[in-house]
Design an enzyme around this catalytic site. Structure first.
Site, PDB file in Angstrom:
ATOM      1  N   ASP A  67      47.197  38.121  38.074  1.00 35.59           N
ATOM      2  CA  ASP A  67      47.803  39.294  37.458  1.00 35.59           C
ATOM      3  C   ASP A  67      49.128  39.660  38.116  1.00 35.59           C
ATOM      4  OD1 ASP A  67      46.664  40.063  39.876  1.00 35.59           O
ATOM      5  OD2 ASP A  67      45.162  41.354  38.992  1.00 35.59           O
ATOM      6  N   ASN A 136      35.712  49.555  40.930  1.00 36.49           N
ATOM      7  CA  ASN A 136      35.067  49.859  39.647  1.00 36.49           C
ATOM      8  C   ASN A 136      34.563  48.594  38.954  1.00 36.49           C
ATOM      9  OD1 ASN A 136      37.419  48.674  38.850  1.00 36.49           O
ATOM     10  ND2 ASN A 136      38.239  50.425  37.722  1.00 36.49           N
ATOM     11  N   HIS A 138      36.388  45.795  38.566  1.00 39.73           N
ATOM     12  CA  HIS A 138      37.393  44.997  37.864  1.00 39.73           C
ATOM     13  C   HIS A 138      37.615  43.652  38.544  1.00 39.73           C
ATOM     14  CE1 HIS A 138      40.977  47.038  40.137  1.00 39.73           C
ATOM     15  NE2 HIS A 138      40.857  45.824  40.594  1.00 39.73           N
ATOM     16  N   GLU A 143      39.853  46.085  33.583  1.00 39.05           N
ATOM     17  CA  GLU A 143      39.188  47.336  33.928  1.00 39.05           C
ATOM     18  C   GLU A 143      37.926  47.515  33.074  1.00 39.05           C
ATOM     19  OE1 GLU A 143      40.255  48.749  36.469  1.00 39.05           O
ATOM     20  OE2 GLU A 143      42.327  49.452  36.392  1.00 39.05           O
TER      21      GLU A 143
HETATM   22  C1  GLP Z   1      43.804  44.688  42.856  1.00 35.77           C
HETATM   23  C2  GLP Z   1      43.892  43.300  42.229  1.00 35.77           C
HETATM   24  C3  GLP Z   1      42.539  42.654  42.156  1.00 35.77           C
HETATM   25  C4  GLP Z   1      41.827  42.764  43.505  1.00 35.77           C
HETATM   26  C5  GLP Z   1      41.607  44.216  43.814  1.00 35.77           C
HETATM   27  C6  GLP Z   1      40.795  44.474  45.069  1.00 35.77           C
HETATM   28  O1  GLP Z   1      43.505  45.680  41.932  1.00 35.77           O
HETATM   29  N1  GLP Z   1      44.451  43.318  40.914  1.00 35.77           N
HETATM   30  O2  GLP Z   1      42.681  41.291  41.769  1.00 35.77           O
HETATM   31  O3  GLP Z   1      40.611  42.079  43.471  1.00 35.77           O
HETATM   32  O4  GLP Z   1      42.896  44.789  43.954  1.00 35.77           O
HETATM   33  O5  GLP Z   1      41.613  44.401  46.172  1.00 35.77           O
HETATM   34  P1  GLP Z   1      41.151  44.606  47.673  1.00 35.77           P
HETATM   35  O6  GLP Z   1      40.708  43.281  48.132  1.00 35.77           O
HETATM   36  O7  GLP Z   1      42.390  45.070  48.365  1.00 35.77           O
HETATM   37  O8  GLP Z   1      40.067  45.626  47.667  1.00 35.77           O
END
Ligand code: GLP
Length: 241
Positions: A67, A136, A138, A143
């Site tokens: 993304d 959440n 995702h 989402e």
């Molecule tokens: C972002 C990314 C996700 C990732 C998420 C969790 O929203 N788009 O791909 O998995 O963060 O990140 P973290 O590992 O910092 O909790």
């Protein structure tokens, strides 16, 4: 599903890096699906160490990131392209022309998303997709929603994701409200999936994603249907399983 609990973040990172290194060694021209977030930073550091020891080469590897924020160009510090350059691409022998991140600078969603899907297909498809997990549920930026999006698309981020990601920006107002993300279908088409999760704050969502009902309200729950899924978590993230 292979569900592996590592003692701590350091073991989790080493294990995850070993999994990815295994794919690269087996097929040097493999196609990796990559993720951003705090969780994969340790595993990228481990991959760099293995490369520096001369035990791994990325020279023929291609990558597709999950993304990118819409509205941030690759030279913006908080763009996911810049994140990948900083944590991996600039530190190994990968050919940058073989690294792909959705073009956040292009506001034309149809062009960005269609060309991204086409490029993944032209590469022969993703061999192994690395994923983190949002609080959440995702994956990428898919989402919670009424259904599972099939292909790369434009999303409006939820307030909870904007709040969670604001820690990396100087203020909440700077966090982009929209992003381009691979669809859940794009992710599920990967031949193997590696989900990495750390920390007590994710314990509840790990349980719901891995062992709860499969529902688009918890986008990661669909991973339970993947035929080659490895979930790698630390003890804290596994606490409710
Ligand atoms: C972002 C990314 C996700 C990732 C998420 C969790 O929203 N788009 O791909 O998995 O963060 O990140 P973290 O590992 O910092 O909790």
């Amino acid at each position: 599903m292979r569900f592996i609990v590592a003692d701590n973040y350091s073991y989790l990172s080493r294990n995850a890096a070993a999994e990815l290194a295994h794919y690269i060694t087996k097929r040097p021209s493999c196609v990796l699906g990559l993720a951003t977030g705090t969780t994969p930073i340790g595993l990228y550091n481990e991959l760099v160490k293995t490369y520096e020891c001369g035990d791994l080469s990325f020279a023929q590897v291609s990558t597709f990131n999950l993304d990118e924020y819409r509205g941030l160009s690759g030279d913006h510090e908080q763009s996911y392209r810049a994140f990948m350059d900083r944590h991996l691409f600039d530190r190994v022998d990968i050919d940058k022309a073989h690294t792909h991140v959705p073009d956040g600078a292009n506001p034309d969603a149809a062009v960005v998303c269609n060309s991204y899907e086409a490029a993944i297909e032209a590469s022969g498809g993703i061999d192994v997709q690395l994923l983190g997990l949002g609080h959440n549920g995702h994956i990428g930026f898919n989402e919670p929603a009424a259904d599972f999006p099939r292909t790369t698309h434009l999303v409006r981020l939820t307030q909870s994701t904007i709040d969670a990601n604001s820690r990396l920006f100087s203020s909440k107002d700077e966090v982009p409200r929209e992003a381009y993300t691979m669809g859940v279908g794009t992710i599920m088409r990967a031949r193997a999936i590696l989900l990495v999760v750390q920390g007590a704050s994710k314990a509840n969502i790990v349980r719901r994603a891995c062992f709860g009902p499969v529902t688009p309200n918890v986008p990661a729950s669909i991973l339970q249907f993947h035929h080659n899924l490895t979930v790698l978590v630390d003890r804290e993230a596994a606490a409710q399983c």
